[in-house]
Structure formats: structure tokens, C-alpha cells
Design a protein around this motif. Sequence first.
Motif, mmCIF file in Angstrom:
data_model
loop_
_atom_site.group_PDB
_atom_site.id
_atom_site.type_symbol
_atom_site.label_atom_id
_atom_site.label_comp_id
_atom_site.label_asym_id
_atom_site.label_seq_id
_atom_site.Cartn_x
_atom_site.Cartn_y
_atom_site.Cartn_z
ATOM 1 N N LEU A 23 0.638 -1.402 0.047
ATOM 2 C CA LEU A 23 -0.009 -0.528 0.276
ATOM 3 C C LEU A 23 1.257 1.110 0.090
ATOM 4 O O LEU A 23 0.656 2.219 -0.493
ATOM 5 C CB LEU A 23 -1.245 0.196 1.045
ATOM 6 C CG LEU A 23 -1.723 1.602 0.978
ATOM 7 C CD1 LEU A 23 -2.996 1.142 -0.100
ATOM 8 C CD2 LEU A 23 -3.178 0.713 2.342
ATOM 9 N N ALA A 24 1.809 1.335 0.634
ATOM 10 C CA ALA A 24 3.239 3.011 0.761
ATOM 11 C C ALA A 24 3.874 2.788 -0.812
ATOM 12 O O ALA A 24 3.588 3.679 -0.900
ATOM 13 C CB ALA A 24 3.981 1.461 1.689
ATOM 14 N N VAL A 25 3.648 1.822 -1.260
ATOM 15 C CA VAL A 25 3.877 1.441 -2.633
ATOM 16 C C VAL A 25 3.558 2.818 -3.836
ATOM 17 O O VAL A 25 4.283 3.284 -4.539
ATOM 18 C CB VAL A 25 4.609 0.541 -3.035
ATOM 19 C CG1 VAL A 25 5.422 -0.018 -5.260
ATOM 20 C CG2 VAL A 25 5.609 -0.445 -2.623
ATOM 21 N N GLY A 32 -6.499 1.005 -0.877
ATOM 22 C CA GLY A 32 -6.571 0.408 0.245
ATOM 23 C C GLY A 32 -6.779 -0.720 0.450
ATOM 24 O O GLY A 32 -6.506 -1.626 -0.183
ATOM 25 N N ILE A 33 -6.522 -1.137 2.906
ATOM 26 C CA ILE A 33 -6.281 -2.107 2.297
ATOM 27 C C ILE A 33 -7.410 -2.624 3.490
ATOM 28 O O ILE A 33 -8.616 -1.944 3.990
ATOM 29 C CB ILE A 33 -5.450 -3.138 3.511
ATOM 30 C CG1 ILE A 33 -4.116 -2.012 2.581
ATOM 31 C CG2 ILE A 33 -5.389 -4.089 4.119
ATOM 32 C CD1 ILE A 33 -2.710 -2.568 3.947
ATOM 33 N N TRP A 34 -8.972 -3.603 3.085
ATOM 34 C CA TRP A 34 -9.526 -4.334 4.198
ATOM 35 C C TRP A 34 -9.003 -4.865 5.237
ATOM 36 O O TRP A 34 -8.128 -6.028 4.872
ATOM 37 C CB TRP A 34 -10.423 -4.588 3.320
ATOM 38 C CG TRP A 34 -11.488 -5.884 4.094
ATOM 39 C CD1 TRP A 34 -12.291 -5.444 5.464
ATOM 40 C CD2 TRP A 34 -12.334 -6.921 4.129
ATOM 41 N NE1 TRP A 34 -12.801 -6.366 5.958
ATOM 42 C CE2 TRP A 34 -12.957 -7.344 4.748
ATOM 43 C CE3 TRP A 34 -12.459 -7.606 2.609
ATOM 44 C CZ2 TRP A 34 -14.293 -8.361 5.308
ATOM 45 C CZ3 TRP A 34 -12.938 -9.306 2.634
ATOM 46 C CH2 TRP A 34 -14.082 -9.813 3.075
ATOM 47 N N VAL A 35 -8.618 -5.051 6.569
ATOM 48 C CA VAL A 35 -8.247 -5.765 7.470
ATOM 49 C C VAL A 35 -8.879 -5.662 8.578
ATOM 50 O O VAL A 35 -9.494 -5.536 9.526
ATOM 51 C CB VAL A 35 -7.134 -4.595 8.725
ATOM 52 C CG1 VAL A 35 -6.267 -4.963 9.433
ATOM 53 C CG2 VAL A 35 -6.006 -3.906 7.339
ATOM 54 N N ALA A 52 5.065 3.931 10.099
ATOM 55 C CA ALA A 52 6.613 3.348 9.360
ATOM 56 C C ALA A 52 7.569 3.292 7.869
ATOM 57 O O ALA A 52 8.353 3.868 7.415
ATOM 58 C CB ALA A 52 7.276 2.705 9.994
ATOM 59 N N CYS A 53 5.934 3.015 6.801
ATOM 60 C CA CYS A 53 6.815 2.531 5.771
ATOM 61 C C CYS A 53 5.647 3.670 4.764
ATOM 62 O O CYS A 53 6.636 3.396 3.785
ATOM 63 C CB CYS A 53 5.287 1.633 4.761
ATOM 64 S SG CYS A 53 6.045 -0.431 5.805
ATOM 65 N N ASP A 184 13.649 3.301 2.797
ATOM 66 C CA ASP A 184 14.775 3.576 1.540
ATOM 67 C C ASP A 184 13.993 1.780 -0.044
ATOM 68 O O ASP A 184 13.895 2.509 -1.179
ATOM 69 C CB ASP A 184 16.084 3.081 1.661
ATOM 70 C CG ASP A 184 17.076 4.365 2.285
ATOM 71 O OD1 ASP A 184 16.130 5.693 2.449
ATOM 72 O OD2 ASP A 184 18.217 4.202 2.952
ATOM 73 N N ALA A 185 13.584 1.417 1.010
ATOM 74 C CA ALA A 185 13.572 0.171 -0.450
ATOM 75 C C ALA A 185 11.516 0.504 -1.164
ATOM 76 O O ALA A 185 11.544 0.090 -2.079
ATOM 77 C CB ALA A 185 13.077 -0.907 1.228
ATOM 78 N N VAL A 186 10.833 1.010 0.073
ATOM 79 C CA VAL A 186 9.948 1.772 -0.751
ATOM 80 C C VAL A 186 9.797 2.917 -1.400
ATOM 81 O O VAL A 186 9.873 2.644 -2.927
ATOM 82 C CB VAL A 186 8.914 2.440 0.675
ATOM 83 C CG1 VAL A 186 7.559 2.973 0.101
ATOM 84 C CG2 VAL A 186 8.636 1.094 1.201
ATOM 85 N N ASP A 187 11.058 3.618 -1.021
ATOM 86 C CA ASP A 187 11.697 4.507 -2.346
ATOM 87 C C ASP A 187 11.714 3.571 -3.152
ATOM 88 O O ASP A 187 11.045 4.258 -4.818
ATOM 89 C CB ASP A 187 12.339 5.368 -1.647
ATOM 90 C CG ASP A 187 12.316 6.589 -2.486
ATOM 91 O OD1 ASP A 187 11.358 7.356 -3.220
ATOM 92 O OD2 ASP A 187 13.292 7.063 -3.362
ATOM 93 N N ARG A 188 12.594 3.074 -3.401
ATOM 94 C CA ARG A 188 13.501 2.681 -4.400
ATOM 95 C C ARG A 188 11.559 2.006 -5.387
ATOM 96 O O ARG A 188 11.625 1.489 -6.648
ATOM 97 C CB ARG A 188 14.151 1.445 -4.261
ATOM 98 C CG ARG A 188 14.671 0.721 -5.236
ATOM 99 C CD ARG A 188 15.293 -0.444 -5.059
ATOM 100 N NE ARG A 188 15.763 -1.411 -4.021
ATOM 101 C CZ ARG A 188 15.851 -1.297 -2.613
ATOM 102 N NH1 ARG A 188 16.244 -0.948 -2.429
ATOM 103 N NH2 ARG A 188 14.919 -2.557 -2.107
ATOM 104 N N ALA A 189 11.106 1.061 -4.134
ATOM 105 C CA ALA A 189 9.742 0.213 -5.680
ATOM 106 C C ALA A 189 9.569 1.671 -5.728
ATOM 107 O O ALA A 189 8.171 1.062 -7.144
ATOM 108 C CB ALA A 189 9.716 0.090 -4.541
#
Length: 580
Positions: A23-25, A32-35, A52-53, A184-189
Motif C-alpha cells: 500500500l505504501a508503494v 486501500g486495505i480491508w483489515v 513507518a512504511c 529506502d526500499a519503499v522509495d526504490r519500489a
Amino acid sequence: MLRGVNASAPPPLCDAALAAVLLAVDPAALGGIWVRARIGPALDGWTAFLRACLPDETPVRRLPIHVADDRLIGGIDLAATLRSGRTVVERGLLAACDGGVLIVPMAERMTGATASRLAATLDTATVVAEREGISAVWPARIAVVAIDEGRDDDEPVPAALLDRLALAVDLAAAPDEYPGAMPDAVDRARRGLAGVRVEEREREALCAAGLALGVDSMRMAVAALRTARAHAAWVGRQTVEGADLEAAVRLVFALRATRMPAEPAEAAAEDADPPPSAPNETDQSPDHADSDPAGDRLVEVARAVLPPDLLARLAAGLVPRRPGNTAGRRGEGAASRRRGRPLGSVPGDPRRGDRLNLADTLRAAAPWQRLRGRQGAAVIVRPEDFRVVRYRHRSESVTVFVVDASGSSALHRLAEAKGAVELLLAECYVRRDQVALLAFRGEAADLLLPPTRSLVRAKRMLAGLPGGGGTPLASGLDMAAGLARAIRREGRSPSLVVLTDGRANIGRDGAPGRESASRDATDAARRIAGESLPALVLDTSPRPRPEAADLARAMAGLYLPLPQADAAAVSRAVIAARGG
């Protein structure tokens, strides 16, 4: 290492954490997400991990359960308007959350109107406020986290919203602790997402997996494709592969499954082609050779990731709770002046007993203060400015069983009534309903059981009921109608279930006589129809007779002949008659 995976790919994550990361990507595409979760450490830990993501500047807002329209979509800023004497428009919660995430606790209690507002915002990425004499449009590119805290027997989250949320996770088995932030990983994705390609074969395999699970929404097929692309970008791939498809099946289809996927052997038998005319024709068709293994693999993944409770229900042939299924709370929705769920405000007169909405009254008066010649701090309010609160409450349902305990077949009727009442009482714990029981025999009717959910009390009262004697059908119907009126006065929704063969022989005055007794019974039935009471007549004769059918018509109710009635059939008929 998988082919095409970046050497610096992030470590594997559980599905709950993976959903937050994806979702952050790509929040705009996934929606969105159904939780499914209960309040506790698991939900707190997952929510903190999601925050945090997200990039530091991402706005995150929480939606109040009974949010008003002016707070949700925007409206008049009352304080600023009264200060300046001119209309000042204020953005709502959706516009304030532009570019961020809206968290919706207790989403299963959301009203249909609020769900429609969120769905429209997700579709258009804008919010439109046209009310109280204002017209404004703001950008609202949001992702929604709908936290479903309900049980299987509760009302579901509105389908209009869930159909726009790509991801679905259940935190029942999720860890209490999650990895540290990976910005960093989320931003790269995010940067690599635009370059991810999807081949036609992978698209077809995803659609086949959705159909195998009974998820036939085109929105969900598109959502699974977008999830697979986001997963490929997350692990550093430029082409969607099998692992990305498997992640999409787990995160999009698993909780939405409505049927058991066929075993690979069964599917192969169903889809088998006729024997080829030439032995080497199918061997020379690479598309045919490659498509089946990919589809079978996704179906196997689907079977493996179905939650145990869902798997058991599907194996038993039971359709689980799903968006749009209204099993759960029953009863009529009724307007109310004082209690229930607030539905906003409308012009009205508080002197009639409605509750005045002071803030909305002042908002209605504020734009006109200059024209009305306001001086100083005084606010000029006129009767046309009054706004009163609308409420709507869900009334509790009460099923009133009216049992013919007369004649030689009384024991059979009472046995069936007992079984039906016991089944209905067991369902009351799920459906939040009550039942009442009255019987008529001899010269009068008796209320055996006032509205209750007590299974023990129902069994005790039914066990002690004797049978035999005359059939005072009119007295039974009169008492049932009176009880139903009392139930309505208490704000509940009654329905009548009459178990009889329809042959009356005792009149209202207690005198015998089949002709006069039949007239009295027909008159009582018509009075029930005049009060619009939902009714069901169960014909308990060994063979269907016209008397019971005529009684149902006079009552404007449903008629069901039960020559071989059993308790389960009675219970199904009751639920069907009440729209369940």
C-alpha cells in the motif's frame, strides 16, 4: 534467488506486513486495505508498521464512526463566517487527507452514505461539497484502511467501499511485532513501479484464480494485477513472475473467496479436451503447454492460503460473510425524533419534538447576517434557519408464533412448533431477534411466552402445554394482533407465524359453531392485514386445505402448506417470510 530479483531485495515479510508495504508503494492504484482485526496489540503493531512504511510527510487521519457531512466533505466554517459576516468555506476530512491514508475504525458500522462518499472519492480522487449554499471541489487522493472489527454474524463492511480496496488481510494470526522502517526500499519500489511489465499469460492466470475462488468482480481482477506489479517492484523485478502472482492471490482473493477451488485433478477432468486427431498437435502448442501449470499453481496457492475457518465453511458448502450480504442485524429501519443513528440535519421546527441542531442552525443563518442588518455580536436567527437532527434506528425483530393446540393432531403441531422455536431461538443469538409464543385451544388463547431469547424457558413452556379441545382461531389471531401492536409501540418489528389448519369451530364469544367461528376468524385476519403486520400461515393439515390458504389471503400474508412439516422447514419458511 529468483530470476530477475535485485541483489538488494528486502527480506521476506508475512502477508500482514507485505500488505502494508505494498500500500505504501502504490496507494493510489490499490485504494486501500480491508483489515479484519480486533482491538489489541496485533492491530496496534500493524498500524504502527504501516505508518513507518509511509513517507514522513504523508498525512494519516482517523475517521470518526458517526462523522457528519460537513466534517467529512467540507462546509461552512461557522466561527469565521460569524466573525466576518460572509460565507467562509472549510475543507473536510477527506480533502485534508489528500495524498495520505484514511484509517476507518469499526468499518462494519459505517453507514451506506459514508461508504458512498468514500467510494466516490476513491474513484475520482476529488471531493465535492455542494450544500448549505456552497459549491467547492478539492483534490482528495487517498487510500483507505477499513478496520473490520465485526464477527462473522455481524453486518459486513459496505460493498461499495470494499470493492475499491485491493488488499485484504486478517490479523488473527499476525505477529505482535513487525520489522523496522524500510523507507529506502519503499522509495526504490515506487521509482521502479512504472517500468514493471505484465505478460498476457500472467493476466489470464490471475483471472482464472479469481474465478476458481468465486471472486467474479472485475475490480478485483484489476486489483490483483496492480498488486502483482507492486510486489514485483518491491522485490526489484521488472517483469511480473509467479511469486508476484501468488502474493496477489493471497492478498486480494483469499479473504473474498466464496467457493472451494477445484482440486487440480478435478479441474483437469472438467477441462479435458477431446483426444487430438494427430499425436503431435498439442505438443507443438507452447501456449497450451505453459498455461495449465501456471493456472494450477495459483489454484494450489489459493487453497493453501484460505483461512482455516473460511476453508471449513466453504468445504461444508456455506457461503461466508461477504460484502453486500445482510445476514446479521434484522428489523425495520425506522425514522425517529430522539434516538438512533444521526443522519444529519434538515429544516424543521424544534417545537414539534425534534432535537435542535444548534451548529447547523447557525450555519444556515450565518451567510445572511449582513442582509439582516446584524449589529455587534448578535446573530439574527429566523424560523427558516432552524435545523433539526434526523435519526434512524434499527428496530429489533420479534417473531410471534401462534400455535393451534386443538384437536387430535395437537401433539404433532406442538412438536413442530417446539422445534421451530428452538431453531429460531438459537438463531436469535446471531440475528438479535426475539420470539414469543401463544397457543389457542378450548375456548380461548393463552400467551405462553412473552418476547424472549431464553431457550430454556421456551422449552419449559412448550413441554407443559396440553392439547385437544375446540379451535378458537379468532381469539388466537386477536391476541396475536394485540401483542404485535404492543411490540410496535415499544419500537420493535413484529411478524406473525400461524400454525393451523384454518378450520375454526369456536367464535370470539366462546360459543361453538363452525360458520360463525369462520366469520370471526376471517374478520380477525383482515384486521391483521389492515395493520400491515407481516404474516405467514403454515398449514399443518395432513393435506393442504383451502381454509388455511383463505386465511392467509385474508391476512395478506404468505401461505405454506406443510403436509410433512419438520422443524427445519418451518424455520426456513419463517426466515424467508421475513426477508432473511
